[in-house]
Scaffold this active site. Structure first.
Site, mmCIF file in Angstrom:
data_model
loop_
_atom_site.group_PDB
_atom_site.id
_atom_site.type_symbol
_atom_site.label_atom_id
_atom_site.label_comp_id
_atom_site.label_asym_id
_atom_site.label_seq_id
_atom_site.Cartn_x
_atom_site.Cartn_y
_atom_site.Cartn_z
ATOM 1 N N HIS A 54 0.851 -1.187 0.000
ATOM 2 C CA HIS A 54 0.000 0.000 0.000
ATOM 3 C C HIS A 54 0.892 1.244 0.000
ATOM 4 O O HIS A 54 1.938 1.264 0.658
ATOM 5 C CB HIS A 54 -0.877 0.031 1.244
ATOM 6 C CG HIS A 54 -1.856 -1.090 1.343
ATOM 7 N ND1 HIS A 54 -2.880 -1.080 2.274
ATOM 8 C CD2 HIS A 54 -1.991 -2.251 0.643
ATOM 9 C CE1 HIS A 54 -3.595 -2.180 2.141
ATOM 10 N NE2 HIS A 54 -3.065 -2.913 1.168
ATOM 11 N N GLU A 56 0.543 4.098 1.483
ATOM 12 C CA GLU A 56 0.674 4.741 2.790
ATOM 13 C C GLU A 56 1.741 4.054 3.644
ATOM 14 O O GLU A 56 2.489 4.720 4.364
ATOM 15 C CB GLU A 56 -0.674 4.730 3.532
ATOM 16 C CG GLU A 56 -1.808 5.371 2.765
ATOM 17 C CD GLU A 56 -2.511 4.411 1.793
ATOM 18 O OE1 GLU A 56 -3.423 4.876 1.092
ATOM 19 O OE2 GLU A 56 -2.156 3.213 1.726
ATOM 20 N N CYS A 87 -1.745 0.349 7.528
ATOM 21 C CA CYS A 87 -1.099 1.604 7.148
ATOM 22 C C CYS A 87 -1.211 2.661 8.242
ATOM 23 O O CYS A 87 -0.279 3.432 8.458
ATOM 24 C CB CYS A 87 -1.685 2.104 5.840
ATOM 25 S SG CYS A 87 -1.310 1.010 4.443
#
Length: 157
Positions: A54, A56, A87
């Site tokens: 991801h 993030e 995250c």
């Protein structure tokens, strides 16, 4: 929201579009210093078969390796979707500052259900339940529909 912040959110949307074009889930994020400089950016890369890729999380790791604790605390992450629990935890452990997200996890869950997409394997929680003292802003009315449209393209063609 300051006018300059629209630029960062637009860049996050462009990264989400880039992810979608690459066959990935449409998420993008931008890490910005207190002075307004874009320090790092990334898009979702879970199509690589690693569901932890991801943007993030990538930005939290980058910040931990390249920024002082003070610089991290005063930085902002602009992102297309509210951080997932993984995250959000990475953001908190890295000591990053504010998060501005365009669409919420609640919205994403609703959109996915409306499109008949199977629920995510991890329960979506608001960022504040993972990192309670963090300043968070979102969803952003109007821009959230652009994120919705990206998810519709991904899941309904």
């Amino acid at each position: 929201m300051k006018a300059q912040e629209q630029t960062y959110l637009s860049r996050a949307l462009a990264l989400a579009e880039e992810a979608l074009e690459a066959g990935d889930e449409p998420f993008g994020s931008v890490l910005v210093s207190a002075e307004g400089e874009i320090l790092a950016e990334d898009r979702n890369r879970i199509a690589s078969v690693d569901a932890t890729q991801h943007p993030e999380f990538t930005l939290a790791r980058w910040a931990a390796q390249h920024m002082t604790p003070e610089a991290r605390a005063s930085a902002t992450v602009y992102t297309t979707g509210e951080h997932c629990p993984m995250c959000a935890a990475a953001h908190g452990w890295a000591g990053l500052g504010r998060i501005v997200y365009i669409s919420s996890s609640e919205q994403l869950e609703r959109w996915m259900a409306d499109m008949g997409v199977a629920p995510l394997p991890v329960k979506a929680l608001p960022i504040g339940q993972i990192v309670p003292a963090l300043e968070v802003e979102g969803p952003i009315a109007g821009l959230d529909e652009k994120v919705h449209a990206l998810h519709q393209r991904r899941h309904t063609g």
